[in-house]
Scaffold this active site. Sequence first.
Site, PDB file in Angstrom:
ATOM      1  N   ASP A 144     -56.834 -13.902 -11.681  1.00 35.85           N
ATOM      2  CA  ASP A 144     -56.881 -15.296 -10.542  1.00 35.85           C
ATOM      3  C   ASP A 144     -55.546 -15.106  -9.768  1.00 35.85           C
ATOM      4  OD1 ASP A 144     -57.381 -17.544  -9.884  1.00 35.85           O
ATOM      5  OD2 ASP A 144     -55.760 -18.492 -10.908  1.00 35.85           O
ATOM      6  N   GLU A 192     -61.887 -12.958  -7.689  1.00 38.92           N
ATOM      7  CA  GLU A 192     -62.660 -13.954  -6.881  1.00 38.92           C
ATOM      8  C   GLU A 192     -62.638 -13.362  -5.089  1.00 38.92           C
ATOM      9  OE1 GLU A 192     -62.781 -18.470  -7.639  1.00 38.92           O
ATOM     10  OE2 GLU A 192     -60.651 -17.421  -7.737  1.00 38.92           O
ATOM     11  N   ASP A 236     -53.928 -20.991 -14.651  1.00 37.78           N
ATOM     12  CA  ASP A 236     -54.116 -19.966 -13.909  1.00 37.78           C
ATOM     13  C   ASP A 236     -54.969 -18.983 -15.003  1.00 37.78           C
ATOM     14  OD1 ASP A 236     -53.319 -21.036 -11.658  1.00 37.78           O
ATOM     15  OD2 ASP A 236     -51.222 -20.024 -12.125  1.00 37.78           O
TER      16      ASP A 236
END
Length: 369
Positions: A186, A270, A351
């Site tokens: 993340d 991501e 997170d």
Amino acid sequence: MANKAYQFRLYPTKEQEQLLAKTFGCVRFVYNKMLEERIQIYEKFKDDKEALKKQTFPTPAKYKKEFPWLKEVDSLALANAQLNLQKAFQNFFSGRAGFPKFKNRKAKQSYTTNVVNGNIKLSDGYIKLPKLKWVKFKQHREIPAHHIIKACTLTKTKTGKYYISILTEYEHQPVPKEVQTVVGLDFSMNTLYVDSEGKRANDPRFYRKALETLAKEQRILSRRKKGSNRWHKQRLKVAKLHEKIANQRKDFLHKESHKLAKLYDCVVIEDLNMKGMSQALHFGQSVHDNGWGMFTSFLQYKLEEQGKKLVKIDKWFPSSKTCSCCGQVRESLSLSERTFRCECGFESDRDVNAAINIKHEGMKRLAIV
Ligand SMILES: [Zn+2]
């Protein structure tokens, strides 16, 4: 075939420095000349795309008659200026970039030359380059024997240091590795990333400290009278700090990506749109400083070299709002909520919860769950 670039510090003699300065200048001159002509052609035919395509564009050879001093520098450097201009126009026509700009004296001092008939050689701390002959350099790492040198880019930094980036090509078809270990990352503003195991990137304290020093020195610079001796001195100081910080950051990103690529067979991230993100959240500077883009590109090639994978998942995936335990998606989660709590009783660092979700989503993609 794969590419890899190696960067080294160059130590030219005074004479070589002069020739380098001349080459940077000639490359800029030729680039601007060609751009000037292309602008005229463009203005004339811009409403007729077909006619525009058929025009012949200027080449460096053309200017050598008119400006014979251009012959004194590496002709391949000039040829590359032409290629760069072509690329700039292609990017413009495809909508990826704005209209090509003229290069002024403040532009990056740099040129690229290519390997043709063994004109570039390495031997015992020296590199042989067109026109320059043997230039001393600090080769802190070996270029593997199966790598073929394709091109070299020479650069002078704002603080007067010289670097050479040697681009190589090599035969490489890694055997795809069976995915056994997966980690999700993340993105984190403060520490680069938080992973699905709950670990954070090693906090580069030195780096933050250097940033503080830089801000201080920049404030001093802004108070100095522009153009004065003290201003010049301070400007050099700031430029040196900038270079140091950029090097430290790159080094840090290399180390972090190396560590992950060694530990895991697959890394899931991501696919963030940094530009949109920095605009939307006003994080501006710090997002770019964080170097997420550079980090993920290092990570990608370090994984692929070993037949491993980098999986990018959709940036709209609700990684923060999903419970990594039961899968329930919360309707809202404010930025201040550092702990993720779910009705199912699951509780975790915000997170880490996101990183676990990213990992799971990546595994779904790979169809290994
Ligand atoms: Zn839950």
